[in-house]
Design a protein around this motif. Structure first.
Motif, PDB file in Angstrom:
ATOM      1  N   GLN A  93     -11.441  17.815  14.216  1.00  0.00           N
ATOM      2  CA  GLN A  93     -12.348  18.111  13.101  1.00  0.00           C
ATOM      3  C   GLN A  93     -11.592  18.123  11.777  1.00  0.00           C
ATOM      4  N   ILE A  96     -10.557  14.535  10.768  1.00  0.00           N
ATOM      5  CA  ILE A  96     -11.651  13.676  10.306  1.00  0.00           C
ATOM      6  C   ILE A  96     -12.147  14.120   8.940  1.00  0.00           C
ATOM      7  N   ARG A  97     -12.346  15.409   8.762  1.00  0.00           N
ATOM      8  CA  ARG A  97     -12.932  15.903   7.501  1.00  0.00           C
ATOM      9  C   ARG A  97     -11.968  15.830   6.333  1.00  0.00           C
ATOM     10  N   ASN A  98     -10.662  15.827   6.596  1.00  0.00           N
ATOM     11  CA  ASN A  98      -9.696  15.732   5.502  1.00  0.00           C
ATOM     12  C   ASN A  98      -9.408  14.290   5.101  1.00  0.00           C
ATOM     13  N   GLU A 100     -10.863  10.806   3.814  1.00  0.00           N
ATOM     14  CA  GLU A 100     -12.071  10.392   3.078  1.00  0.00           C
ATOM     15  C   GLU A 100     -12.892   9.338   3.828  1.00  0.00           C
ATOM     16  N   SER A 103     -14.277  10.665   7.204  1.00  0.00           N
ATOM     17  CA  SER A 103     -15.335  11.634   6.932  1.00  0.00           C
ATOM     18  C   SER A 103     -16.637  10.924   6.575  1.00  0.00           C
ATOM     19  N   LYS A 104     -16.522   9.819   5.843  1.00  0.00           N
ATOM     20  CA  LYS A 104     -17.717   9.054   5.492  1.00  0.00           C
ATOM     21  C   LYS A 104     -18.308   8.374   6.729  1.00  0.00           C
ATOM     22  N   GLY A 107     -19.757  11.223   9.080  1.00  0.00           N
ATOM     23  CA  GLY A 107     -20.339  12.302   8.280  1.00  0.00           C
ATOM     24  C   GLY A 107     -21.434  13.060   8.986  1.00  0.00           C
ATOM     25  N   THR A 110     -21.387  15.895  14.733  1.00  0.00           N
ATOM     26  CA  THR A 110     -21.007  17.283  14.980  1.00  0.00           C
ATOM     27  C   THR A 110     -19.991  17.305  16.115  1.00  0.00           C
ATOM     28  N   VAL A 116     -15.427  24.557  10.818  1.00  0.00           N
ATOM     29  CA  VAL A 116     -15.656  23.962   9.509  1.00  0.00           C
ATOM     30  C   VAL A 116     -14.348  23.959   8.737  1.00  0.00           C
ATOM     31  N   LEU A 117     -14.317  23.195   7.653  1.00  0.00           N
ATOM     32  CA  LEU A 117     -13.138  23.190   6.799  1.00  0.00           C
ATOM     33  C   LEU A 117     -13.033  24.522   6.066  1.00  0.00           C
ATOM     34  N   ASN A 119     -12.988  26.750   3.168  1.00  0.00           N
ATOM     35  CA  ASN A 119     -13.415  26.526   1.784  1.00  0.00           C
ATOM     36  C   ASN A 119     -14.063  27.804   1.262  1.00  0.00           C
TER      37      ASN A 119
END
Length: 137
Positions: A93, A96-98, A100, A103-104, A107, A110, A116-117, A119
């Motif tokens: 996770q 992938i989310r870090n 760009e 992540s696209k 997106g 799940t 989650v990241l 933040n």
């Protein structure tokens, strides 16, 4: 003078009459780990198109292998940053989310047990007071 010449009519060139060598898979020919033959079978049975070209499963296998290698490399880096030897869903996770582009691409996906990241919204952070004003008062 009459010269007789024997002609090989087998249509196999110089390899006529020789036994076939060991079978070589399409995956090894392409230098891939993923099974090209299996992907070809899935493409045919899936009825995605009436006809499937010879290069389509090779291309698909190479793209899937590249994506898997990319995700595994980034997840391995995330696991190393976490001082762990094994990749867990949380590392995938974070990887992938870090990134760009990944992540696209993923997106709407799940990942189970991915979390989650980290933040914190800026409005929730405590306000910084200036040292000059605090000393004057």
């Amino acid at each position: 003078m009459l010269f007789l010449q024997t002609v090989n009519m087998s249509g196999r060139g110089k390899a006529a009459g020789k036994a076939k060598g060991k079978a070589v898979s399409r995956s090894s020919k392409a230098g891939l780990q993923l099974p090209v033959g299996r992907l070809a079978r899935y493409l045919k049975k899936g009825r995605y198109a009436e006809r499937i070209g010879a290069g389509a499963p090779v291309y698909l296998a190479s793209v899937l292998e590249y994506l898997a290698a990319e995700v595994l490399e980034l997840a391995g880096n995330a696991a190393r940053d976490d001082k762990k030897n094994r990749i867990i869903p949380r590392h995938i996770q974070l990887a992938i989310r870090n990134d760009e582009e990944l992540s696209k691409l993923l997106g709407t996906v799940t990942i189970a047990s991915g979390g989650v990241l980290p933040n914190i919204h800026t409005h929730l952070l405590p306000k910084k007071s200036k040292k000059g004003e605090a000393a004057a008062e």
